[in-house]
Design a protein around this motif. Structure first.
Motif, PDB file in Angstrom:
ATOM      1  N   ALA A 210     -93.319 -39.592 -75.262  1.00  0.00           N
ATOM      2  CA  ALA A 210     -93.812 -39.058 -76.524  1.00  0.00           C
ATOM      3  C   ALA A 210     -93.827 -37.528 -76.505  1.00  0.00           C
ATOM      4  CB  ALA A 210     -95.219 -39.593 -76.797  1.00  0.00           C
ATOM      5  N   ARG A 211     -94.198 -36.942 -75.358  1.00  0.00           N
ATOM      6  CA  ARG A 211     -94.217 -35.474 -75.260  1.00  0.00           C
ATOM      7  C   ARG A 211     -92.798 -34.906 -75.330  1.00  0.00           C
ATOM      8  NH1 ARG A 211     -95.071 -30.959 -76.648  1.00  0.00           N
ATOM      9  NH2 ARG A 211     -95.836 -29.299 -75.276  1.00  0.00           N
ATOM     10  N   GLU A 212     -91.840 -35.592 -74.716  1.00  0.00           N
ATOM     11  CA  GLU A 212     -90.447 -35.140 -74.803  1.00  0.00           C
ATOM     12  C   GLU A 212     -89.957 -35.187 -76.241  1.00  0.00           C
ATOM     13  OE1 GLU A 212     -86.270 -35.586 -75.333  1.00  0.00           O
ATOM     14  OE2 GLU A 212     -87.685 -37.247 -75.496  1.00  0.00           O
ATOM     15  N   ALA A 213     -90.292 -36.258 -76.959  1.00  0.00           N
ATOM     16  CA  ALA A 213     -89.883 -36.368 -78.360  1.00  0.00           C
ATOM     17  C   ALA A 213     -90.525 -35.274 -79.201  1.00  0.00           C
ATOM     18  CB  ALA A 213     -90.254 -37.749 -78.897  1.00  0.00           C
ATOM     19  N   GLN A 214     -91.771 -34.950 -78.886  1.00  0.00           N
ATOM     20  CA  GLN A 214     -92.461 -33.879 -79.607  1.00  0.00           C
ATOM     21  C   GLN A 214     -91.779 -32.537 -79.364  1.00  0.00           C
ATOM     22  OE1 GLN A 214     -96.422 -32.936 -78.169  1.00  0.00           O
ATOM     23  NE2 GLN A 214     -97.098 -32.296 -80.196  1.00  0.00           N
ATOM     24  N   LEU A 215     -91.374 -32.279 -78.119  1.00  0.00           N
ATOM     25  CA  LEU A 215     -90.681 -31.029 -77.805  1.00  0.00           C
ATOM     26  C   LEU A 215     -89.358 -30.938 -78.560  1.00  0.00           C
ATOM     27  CD1 LEU A 215     -91.230 -30.725 -73.958  1.00  0.00           C
ATOM     28  CD2 LEU A 215     -92.075 -29.143 -75.695  1.00  0.00           C
ATOM     29  N   ALA A 216     -88.626 -32.043 -78.592  1.00  0.00           N
ATOM     30  CA  ALA A 216     -87.345 -32.053 -79.307  1.00  0.00           C
ATOM     31  C   ALA A 216     -87.548 -31.695 -80.774  1.00  0.00           C
ATOM     32  CB  ALA A 216     -86.677 -33.416 -79.173  1.00  0.00           C
ATOM     33  N   GLU A 217     -88.628 -32.203 -81.361  1.00  0.00           N
ATOM     34  CA  GLU A 217     -88.920 -31.904 -82.761  1.00  0.00           C
ATOM     35  C   GLU A 217     -89.320 -30.430 -82.928  1.00  0.00           C
ATOM     36  OE1 GLU A 217     -91.796 -33.516 -86.399  1.00  0.00           O
ATOM     37  OE2 GLU A 217     -91.711 -34.581 -84.491  1.00  0.00           O
ATOM     38  N   GLU A 218     -90.110 -29.919 -81.987  1.00  0.00           N
ATOM     39  CA  GLU A 218     -90.551 -28.524 -82.070  1.00  0.00           C
ATOM     40  C   GLU A 218     -89.381 -27.554 -81.944  1.00  0.00           C
ATOM     41  OE1 GLU A 218     -93.412 -28.130 -78.971  1.00  0.00           O
ATOM     42  OE2 GLU A 218     -94.977 -29.285 -80.004  1.00  0.00           O
ATOM     43  N   TYR A 219     -88.438 -27.843 -81.050  1.00  0.00           N
ATOM     44  CA  TYR A 219     -87.302 -26.937 -80.855  1.00  0.00           C
ATOM     45  C   TYR A 219     -86.313 -27.024 -82.003  1.00  0.00           C
ATOM     46  CZ  TYR A 219     -88.550 -25.173 -76.249  1.00  0.00           C
ATOM     47  OH  TYR A 219     -89.168 -24.512 -75.217  1.00  0.00           O
ATOM     48  N   GLY A 220     -86.251 -28.161 -82.675  1.00  0.00           N
ATOM     49  CA  GLY A 220     -85.460 -28.246 -83.892  1.00  0.00           C
ATOM     50  C   GLY A 220     -84.061 -28.789 -83.704  1.00  0.00           C
ATOM     51  N   GLU A 221     -83.366 -28.894 -84.811  1.00  0.00           N
ATOM     52  CA  GLU A 221     -82.073 -29.572 -84.838  1.00  0.00           C
ATOM     53  C   GLU A 221     -80.962 -28.797 -84.138  1.00  0.00           C
ATOM     54  OE1 GLU A 221     -80.791 -27.979 -89.300  1.00  0.00           O
ATOM     55  OE2 GLU A 221     -81.301 -30.079 -88.974  1.00  0.00           O
ATOM     56  N   ASP A 222     -81.171 -27.514 -83.844  1.00  0.00           N
ATOM     57  CA  ASP A 222     -80.154 -26.749 -83.129  1.00  0.00           C
ATOM     58  C   ASP A 222     -80.132 -27.085 -81.637  1.00  0.00           C
ATOM     59  OD1 ASP A 222     -79.351 -25.397 -85.435  1.00  0.00           O
ATOM     60  OD2 ASP A 222     -80.897 -23.868 -85.165  1.00  0.00           O
ATOM     61  N   PHE A 223     -81.134 -27.828 -81.173  1.00  0.00           N
ATOM     62  CA  PHE A 223     -81.228 -28.218 -79.773  1.00  0.00           C
ATOM     63  C   PHE A 223     -80.970 -29.714 -79.646  1.00  0.00           C
ATOM     64  CE2 PHE A 223     -83.399 -24.267 -79.991  1.00  0.00           C
ATOM     65  CZ  PHE A 223     -83.298 -23.681 -78.734  1.00  0.00           C
ATOM     66  N   ASP A 224     -80.253 -30.078 -78.600  1.00  0.00           N
ATOM     67  CA  ASP A 224     -79.919 -31.479 -78.350  1.00  0.00           C
ATOM     68  C   ASP A 224     -80.633 -31.936 -77.072  1.00  0.00           C
ATOM     69  OD1 ASP A 224     -78.783 -33.983 -78.361  1.00  0.00           O
ATOM     70  OD2 ASP A 224     -76.866 -33.313 -77.500  1.00  0.00           O
ATOM     71  N   PHE A 225     -81.694 -32.721 -77.231  1.00  0.00           N
ATOM     72  CA  PHE A 225     -82.445 -33.279 -76.109  1.00  0.00           C
ATOM     73  C   PHE A 225     -81.926 -34.687 -75.830  1.00  0.00           C
ATOM     74  CE2 PHE A 225     -85.134 -29.839 -77.105  1.00  0.00           C
ATOM     75  CZ  PHE A 225     -86.165 -29.725 -76.189  1.00  0.00           C
ATOM     76  N   ARG A 226     -81.537 -34.971 -74.570  1.00  0.00           N
ATOM     77  CA  ARG A 226     -81.122 -36.322 -74.178  1.00  0.00           C
ATOM     78  C   ARG A 226     -81.940 -36.748 -72.969  1.00  0.00           C
ATOM     79  NH1 ARG A 226     -77.497 -32.437 -74.007  1.00  0.00           N
ATOM     80  NH2 ARG A 226     -76.168 -33.399 -72.417  1.00  0.00           N
ATOM     81  N   ILE A 227     -82.783 -37.752 -73.176  1.00  0.00           N
ATOM     82  CA  ILE A 227     -83.641 -38.246 -72.107  1.00  0.00           C
ATOM     83  C   ILE A 227     -83.145 -39.623 -71.662  1.00  0.00           C
ATOM     84  CG2 ILE A 227     -85.308 -39.290 -73.706  1.00  0.00           C
ATOM     85  CD1 ILE A 227     -86.290 -37.486 -70.480  1.00  0.00           C
ATOM     86  N   HIS A 228     -83.080 -39.820 -70.358  1.00  0.00           N
ATOM     87  CA  HIS A 228     -82.648 -41.098 -69.797  1.00  0.00           C
ATOM     88  C   HIS A 228     -83.732 -41.597 -68.854  1.00  0.00           C
ATOM     89  CE1 HIS A 228     -78.591 -40.416 -71.375  1.00  0.00           C
ATOM     90  NE2 HIS A 228     -78.721 -39.175 -70.952  1.00  0.00           N
ATOM     91  N   GLY A 229     -84.191 -42.818 -69.080  1.00  0.00           N
ATOM     92  CA  GLY A 229     -85.217 -43.387 -68.226  1.00  0.00           C
ATOM     93  C   GLY A 229     -85.990 -44.463 -68.949  1.00  0.00           C
ATOM     94  N   PRO A 230     -86.793 -45.197 -68.194  1.00  0.00           N
ATOM     95  CA  PRO A 230     -87.029 -45.043 -66.745  1.00  0.00           C
ATOM     96  C   PRO A 230     -85.840 -45.490 -65.914  1.00  0.00           C
ATOM     97  CG  PRO A 230     -88.219 -46.954 -67.601  1.00  0.00           C
ATOM     98  CD  PRO A 230     -87.627 -46.267 -68.799  1.00  0.00           C
ATOM     99  N   LEU A 231     -85.578 -44.724 -64.836  1.00  0.00           N
ATOM    100  CA  LEU A 231     -84.458 -44.964 -63.939  1.00  0.00           C
ATOM    101  C   LEU A 231     -84.963 -45.115 -62.514  1.00  0.00           C
ATOM    102  CD1 LEU A 231     -82.224 -41.996 -65.174  1.00  0.00           C
ATOM    103  CD2 LEU A 231     -81.909 -44.398 -65.791  1.00  0.00           C
ATOM    104  N   PRO A 232     -84.149 -45.705 -61.633  1.00  0.00           N
ATOM    105  CA  PRO A 232     -84.492 -45.625 -60.217  1.00  0.00           C
ATOM    106  C   PRO A 232     -84.606 -44.162 -59.807  1.00  0.00           C
ATOM    107  CG  PRO A 232     -82.727 -47.216 -60.590  1.00  0.00           C
ATOM    108  CD  PRO A 232     -82.928 -46.486 -61.890  1.00  0.00           C
ATOM    109  N   PRO A 233     -85.564 -43.816 -58.972  1.00  0.00           N
ATOM    110  CA  PRO A 233     -85.832 -42.395 -58.692  1.00  0.00           C
ATOM    111  C   PRO A 233     -84.861 -41.789 -57.681  1.00  0.00           C
ATOM    112  CG  PRO A 233     -87.383 -43.767 -57.514  1.00  0.00           C
ATOM    113  CD  PRO A 233     -86.582 -44.704 -58.355  1.00  0.00           C
TER     114      PRO A 233
END
Length: 237
Positions: A210-233
């Motif tokens: 949820a915090r990552e999604a919030q950051l993506a929204e705050e930085y705006g559409e000019d930024f491309d956030f791609r999160i992958h997980g949960p993954l093996p560490p």
């Protein structure tokens, strides 16, 4: 025949392998090699192993199932050993280190974040905010600047863009760090300015996402956030 190694775990891991199959065509049966305190899940390695989709998926499926039972140290695709005895020797030699990492990873998964930004947006921002860059650009557009001025402008813009990338990346990592047990920042590739892995405890994973999604929204559409997980560490083994 060489041995394909999937993961290392405590000898007390449930190690329920029923219904699972390893890499290869046909899939190789899984088996356990045990040391005194840690164990490894392995199979015979197929000849000419390549990172084909089928085998990569089999590797990931085995890891996910083992992780659902208890903590493991996942090995990346393609880890080979000469035979079971060499695996057992390594388990004994590195038992203390393996146990230490297993404790550190207990109850956690990895989230990997990549972030890029529209370069044209950054270039316009540099020209808007830097008096020197704006002056050089105006002179070049007016036909008064030669190749030397163009090179100077290019170097200045590159430095300014790099500084902004560093600032953006640091801000994003620091915003997410409190939600992770460990953080690893890797060298960004391609158009990305940030590549970072976060080791997140299971109870905090929804909050982290949820915090990552919030950051993506705050930085705006000019930024491309791609999160992958949960993954093996992988990044924290």
């Amino acid at each position: 025949m060489s041995v394909y190694v999937y993961a290392v775990m405590a000898a007390t891991h449930p190690l329920r392998l029923d219904g699972m199959a390893g890499v290869g065509d046909p899939p190789r049966p899984l088996r356990v090699v045990k040391g005194s305190s840690v164990a490894a899940v392995v199979s015979d390695a197929p000849d000419g192993l390549r990172a084909k989709r089928r085998d990569v998926l089999a590797h990931e499926t085995v890891l996910e199932e083992l992780m659902s039972q208890a903590t493991v140290l996942p090995l990346r695709f393609g880890a080979l050993a000469p035979d079971d005895e060499s695996v057992r020797d390594t388990l004994e030699e590195r038992a203390d280190a393996y146990q230490e990492r297993l404790a550190a990873l207990d109850g956690c998964a990895e989230f990997h974040l990549k972030v890029s930004c529209d370069e044209d947006v950054l270039l316009r921002e540099v020209l808007r905010q830097s008096d020197d860059a704006r002056r050089m650009n105006d002179e070049i557009r007016a036909g008064r600047g030669g190749q030397e001025l163009k090179l100077a402008l290019g170097e200045l813009v590159a430095r300014e863009v790099e500084a902004r990338h560093a600032s953006f990346g640091s801000g994003i990592v620091e915003a997410l760090r409190p939600l992770a047990r460990e953080t690893r920042v890797s060298e960004a590739a391609g158009d990305d300015f940030l590549g970072a892995s976060f080791l997140v405890e299971r109870p905090r994973q929804q909050e982290f996402a949820a915090r990552e999604a919030q950051l993506a929204e705050e930085y705006g559409e000019d930024f491309d956030f791609r999160i992958h997980g949960p993954l093996p560490p992988y990044s924290f083994v």
